[in-house]
Motif scaffolding. Structure first.
Motif, PDB file in Angstrom:
ATOM      1  N   ASP A   1      47.605 -17.687  18.107  1.00  0.00           N
ATOM      2  CA  ASP A   1      46.594 -17.046  17.257  1.00  0.00           C
ATOM      3  C   ASP A   1      46.608 -17.547  15.830  1.00  0.00           C
ATOM      4  O   ASP A   1      45.566 -17.700  15.201  1.00  0.00           O
ATOM      5  CB  ASP A   1      46.847 -15.535  17.241  1.00  0.00           C
TER       6      ASP A   1
ATOM      7  N   ASP B   1      51.766 -16.723  13.992  1.00  0.00           N
ATOM      8  CA  ASP B   1      52.611 -16.213  15.082  1.00  0.00           C
ATOM      9  C   ASP B   1      52.231 -16.903  16.390  1.00  0.00           C
ATOM     10  O   ASP B   1      51.243 -17.629  16.464  1.00  0.00           O
ATOM     11  CB  ASP B   1      52.492 -14.683  15.201  1.00  0.00           C
TER      12      ASP B   1
ATOM     13  N   TYR C   1      45.634 -13.435  21.515  1.00  0.00           N
ATOM     14  CA  TYR C   1      44.891 -12.185  21.474  1.00  0.00           C
ATOM     15  C   TYR C   1      43.438 -12.451  21.884  1.00  0.00           C
ATOM     16  O   TYR C   1      42.772 -13.299  21.279  1.00  0.00           O
ATOM     17  CB  TYR C   1      44.895 -11.609  20.058  1.00  0.00           C
TER      18      TYR C   1
ATOM     19  N   TYR D   1      44.637  -6.157  16.306  1.00  0.00           N
ATOM     20  CA  TYR D   1      43.199  -6.403  16.445  1.00  0.00           C
ATOM     21  C   TYR D   1      42.518  -5.172  17.033  1.00  0.00           C
ATOM     22  O   TYR D   1      41.782  -5.251  18.014  1.00  0.00           O
ATOM     23  CB  TYR D   1      42.927  -7.662  17.278  1.00  0.00           C
TER      24      TYR D   1
ATOM     25  N   ASN E   1      36.174  -8.111  14.050  1.00  0.00           N
ATOM     26  CA  ASN E   1      35.826  -6.739  14.447  1.00  0.00           C
ATOM     27  C   ASN E   1      34.366  -6.406  14.171  1.00  0.00           C
ATOM     28  O   ASN E   1      33.970  -5.255  14.226  1.00  0.00           O
ATOM     29  CB  ASN E   1      36.745  -5.736  13.761  1.00  0.00           C
TER      30      ASN E   1
ATOM     31  N   TRP F   1      39.878 -18.209  11.324  1.00  0.00           N
ATOM     32  CA  TRP F   1      39.528 -18.627   9.963  1.00  0.00           C
ATOM     33  C   TRP F   1      39.150 -20.099   9.942  1.00  0.00           C
ATOM     34  O   TRP F   1      38.272 -20.512   9.200  1.00  0.00           O
ATOM     35  CB  TRP F   1      40.686 -18.323   9.009  1.00  0.00           C
TER      36      TRP F   1
END
Ligand code: G3I
Ligand code: 9MR
Length: 554
Positions: A161, A164, A168, A319, A362, A538
């Motif tokens: 992701d 880390d 997800y 998330y 989101n 991003w």
């Protein structure tokens, strides 16, 4: 901490296409005139008058604008103003963003789970294979009759992701969609952009080869028995700052959620459309994606409000999102385009409750608008695209109004400085690009250019926020391989999250932020996951916006 060093003359450190709008930000108080000098000869090639002084509330800096759009000759340049150090060197070039776009995409290759990367692919960042994820445990939160807790499933590949090593679905959703959209909108650009992948030369454009690495993983996150989709594949705790092959904690799939099912459905429906021309390479692939998408949609219909609840024994990224109307809207839009079925139409066409200026992990409704606006001719009723177009234009006009009022000519609002603010700027730019594609109005493209300029150096810290690109770039991102690989330079091609006055990492940082103002609240230290982490969602709008400006600036 110490006061931050004055950035001096702020300019996009990579540069511009010849006919782009070209703006720099200059501290007020120096001279009234500016010069652009050839970086090699030192000769002045352009002079201009600075705009009026004004204060940007996000930084507190008092600034004036330098507009050198009329300088179009290819070359490398520096800006000079009396009483200021010269600006960093930048270029005017036809392919100003080619290396950037290739580098930012290559970061995904270097981020692949379950594969060793040799020097041919990764250069000095070659590394062993990590996280095979061929024996993943079903967590108690995800247990079902056919897959009780402890069942072992295979869920290999995908991209890590962020800083880390977990995977997800929600964040993979927007990331994968944005890269698919980049290819769908600018195929000619990507057909020529070579990336040096293990798969290069197989007849697929490299960007799609890269996307397939993640789609293959996403497909395994669906439970074939009921169509539900696991929210994430994760360790119980975050790994230490080690290389992927040294991170060996057990992995789990955790809880099926409505958001995961819908984001999965949207991406799979999009992939079935974008990859259809390449079906000869993998017969039946598009149909499989579409079937998986509809199965996930039906699960979400049966479970319309299952939000993520972090189990007590799991501590990794959440998330979590309590509002699911936008996920329904996006999935319905993509499924409506893919199937033309009436059942998807109401959710696809439902108007947003308010102007939504940009997508985010989101807030995915604008992703559906982008698809509907682009795919007008495929819709059973082409006029069904009009609502999406109106909502895009409402968003873009709101952004233009903000930019017009901004002393630094940015649509970014003070409230946009959240965790991942750099991507907020670029997701806004992606919306502005959509408005340009609908209207051909240059103002929209100029505003998108300014957002890219911001992330590449036209900001009050005078930083290019992309590792390895620009005169002054992050050196210490919160990114496990960059910390652990023993190489001084971080893995290149990553956009860091950027200024975030929330400073949620303060308790974990041994150094303090230099400043608290929204646009200054940034720390180039590996401790700073709230301002200096990297993430696949991003980088994606940066891939998109660089490709768009390369393809549309004329
Ligand atoms: O939803 C509230 C909103 O109601 C409120 O007005 C606002 C005020 O700040 O906060 C909103 O919540 C924010 C949330 O994102 C949704 O936007 C939180 O403050 C903010 O802390 C949260 O940040 C997220 C962060 O994880 C922490 O959960 C970032 O968006 C998200 O990008 C980041 O993602 C992490 C993963 O969890 C793990 N992997 C790395 C990745 C990048 O850092
Ligand atoms: O490394 C983690 C990063 O990917 C996340 O975005 C961040 C917020 O969830 O958390 C980081 O892990 C930190 C943890 O939350 C607290 N202890 C220190 C960890 C950093 O090594």
């Amino acid at each position: 901490g110490a006061a931050h060093a004055a950035a001096g003359i702020e300019v996009n450190q990579l540069g511009f296409l010849p006919s782009a709008q070209k703006l720099a930000v200059v501290p007020a108080g120096a001279g009234d005139r500016f010069q652009v000098a050839d970086a090699t000869t030192g000769k002045t090639v352009f002079t201009g008058t600075l705009g009026p002084a004004a204060t940007w509330d996000a930084s507190g800096e008092r600034v004036r604008l330098a507009d050198f759009s009329r300088l179009r000759a290819a070359g490398t340049y520096r800006i000079r103003v009396d009483g200021q150090p010269e600006s960093p060197t930048f270029a005017i070039a036809d392919d100003a963003y080619r290396a950037l776009d290739a580098g930012v995409l290559h970061a995904y290759t270097l981020q692949r789970a379950g594969i060793a990367l040799d020097a041919r692919i990764a250069g000095p960042y070659a590394r062993g294979a990590g996280h095979p994820d061929d024996k993943v445990l079903v967590h108690a939160s995800a247990a079902s009759a056919t897959r009780p807790a402890g069942t072992v499933i295979a869920s290999p590949k995908g991209w890590y992701d962020a800083g880390d090593y977990n995977k997800y679905i929600v964040n993979s959703g927007i990331s994968t969609y944005t890269l698919l959209a980049a290819y769908e909108h600018f195929p000619a650009w990507f057909d020529k952009l070579a990336l040096h992948l293990p798969e290069s030369g197989n007849g697929m454009p490299d960007i799609l080869n890269e996307v397939l690495w993640n789609l293959d993983w996403m497909a395994t996150m669906q439970d074939p028995d009921d169509g539900g989709v696991y929210h994430k594949l994760t360790n119980k705790q975050f790994d230490g700052m080690v290389m992927p092959d040294h991170a060996t904690a057990p992995r789990y799939v955790v809880q099926k959620t409505t958001a995961a099912a819908l984001d999965f459905a949207a991406v799979m429906a999009t992939a079935s459309r974008v990859l259809a021309p390449f079906d000869a390479q993998a017969p039946g692939r598009s149909q499989r994606y579409l079937k998986a998408a509809e199965l996930a949609w039906r699960w979400a219909q049966r479970h319309p409000a299952v939000t993520y609840r972090q189990p007590p024994d799991i501590a990794t990224g959440k998330y979590d999102d309590e509002v699911l109307d936008d996920e329904f809207s996006w999935a319905a839009s993509e499924l409506y385009i893919a199937t033309g079925k009436d059942e998807y139409r109401p959710r696809a066409l439902a108007a947003a409750p308010a102007v939504q200026t940009a997508p985010g992990w989101n807030e995915v409704r604008p992703l559906g608008w982008i698809s509907l606006a682009q795919q007008r001719s495929r819709l059973p009723h082409p006029a069904d695209a009009d609502g999406a177009r109106r909502q895009i234009l409402a968003a873009a006009d709101a952004l233009l109004a903000r930019r017009q009022a901004s002393p630094v000519r940015l649509a970014l609002d003070t409230s946009d400085f959240v965790w991942g603010s750099n991507a907020v700027a670029l997701n806004q730019a992606m919306m502005l690009v959509q408005a340009y594609r609908i209207t051909n109005k240059t103002d929209y493209l100029d505003a998108a250019q300014s957002a890219l300029d911001y992330t590449l150096g036209r900001n009050p810290l005078g930083m290019s926020y992309v590792t390895g690109f620009g005169a002054r770039a992050p050196m210490h991102p919160h990114h496990r391989p960059s910390v652990a690989d023993g190489i001084a330079a971080p893995v290149p091609g990553w956009l860091v999250g950027g200024p975030n006055p929330g400073q949620q990492d303060r308790k974990d940082c041994h150094v303090s932020y230099a400043a608290n103002a929204p646009a200054l609240s940034y720390l180039d230290d590996a401790c700073s996951y709230a301002s200096n982490e990297v993430a696949i969602n991003w980088n994606a709008p940066l891939v998109y916006v660089a490709a768009a400006l390369q393809s549309l600036t004329r």
